[in-house]
Design a protein around this motif. Structure first.
Motif, short mmCIF file in Angstrom:
data_model
loop_
_atom_site.label_atom_id
_atom_site.label_comp_id
_atom_site.label_asym_id
_atom_site.label_seq_id
_atom_site.Cartn_x
_atom_site.Cartn_y
_atom_site.Cartn_z
N SER A 1 -0.11 6.15 2.82
CA SER A 1 1.04 5.26 2.68
C SER A 1 2.20 5.70 3.56
CB SER A 1 1.48 5.20 1.21
OG SER A 1 1.87 6.48 0.75
N ALA B 1 4.03 3.66 6.50
CA ALA B 1 5.49 3.50 6.49
C ALA B 1 6.08 3.90 7.85
CB ALA B 1 6.10 4.33 5.37
N TRP C 1 5.35 1.17 10.22
CA TRP C 1 6.28 0.07 9.96
C TRP C 1 7.62 0.34 10.61
CZ3 TRP C 1 11.05 -0.61 7.80
CH2 TRP C 1 11.39 -1.91 7.44
N GLY D 1 7.17 -4.79 4.13
CA GLY D 1 7.81 -3.55 3.69
C GLY D 1 7.92 -3.38 2.19
N LEU E 1 4.65 -2.14 0.75
CA LEU E 1 4.45 -0.81 1.32
C LEU E 1 5.35 0.21 0.64
CD1 LEU E 1 3.09 0.93 3.46
CD2 LEU E 1 4.87 0.22 5.06
N LEU E 2 6.57 -0.19 0.34
CA LEU E 2 7.50 0.70 -0.36
C LEU E 2 6.98 1.03 -1.76
CD1 LEU E 2 10.22 2.15 -0.29
CD2 LEU E 2 11.24 0.06 -1.17
N VAL F 1 4.18 3.56 -1.28
CA VAL F 1 4.71 4.89 -0.97
C VAL F 1 5.25 5.54 -2.23
CG1 VAL F 1 6.59 6.09 0.22
CG2 VAL F 1 5.21 4.44 1.46
N CYS G 1 12.30 6.39 1.87
CA CYS G 1 11.71 5.31 2.68
C CYS G 1 12.52 4.03 2.54
CB CYS G 1 10.26 5.09 2.29
SG CYS G 1 9.17 6.39 2.84
#
Length: 90
Positions: A4, A8, A11, A38, A41-42, A45, A57
């Motif tokens: 992850s 990130a 990204w 995002g 993805l956040l 993470v 992040c």
């Protein structure tokens, strides 16, 4: 480094490259795509690495997407503020 975090970082690099390219709409379409990619993805993470890494992040993402965040904050402020009366008799 977890998968992850690698995504990130990809990204972040992608967001910076897209910001360098010229755009007719002031990068808003690209910002929408970056936000759509995002946010999940956040969450990933944060799930894999904990809340502190997730907050770091998120801060990195906010620094890249500062104008959409500013406009969103202003919109929320308008929604939460007291409505002003337009009638002068009140």
């Amino acid at each position: 480094m977890t998968t992850s975090l690698i995504f990130a970082l990809i990204w972040l690099v992608m967001a910076n490259v897209l910001a360098m390219l010229p755009s007719r709409d002031n990068h808003w379409q690209r910002a929408y795509v970056l936000i759509a990619l995002g946010v999940p993805l956040l969450g990933w993470v944060t799930l894999q690495n904990g809340p502190w890494v997730g907050l770091l992040c998120m801060a990195a993402g906010i620094s890249v997407l500062r104008w959409p965040v500013r406009y969103f904050g202003r919109w929320i402020g308008r929604k939460l503020s007291k409505p002003t009366s337009t009638n002068p008799a009140e």
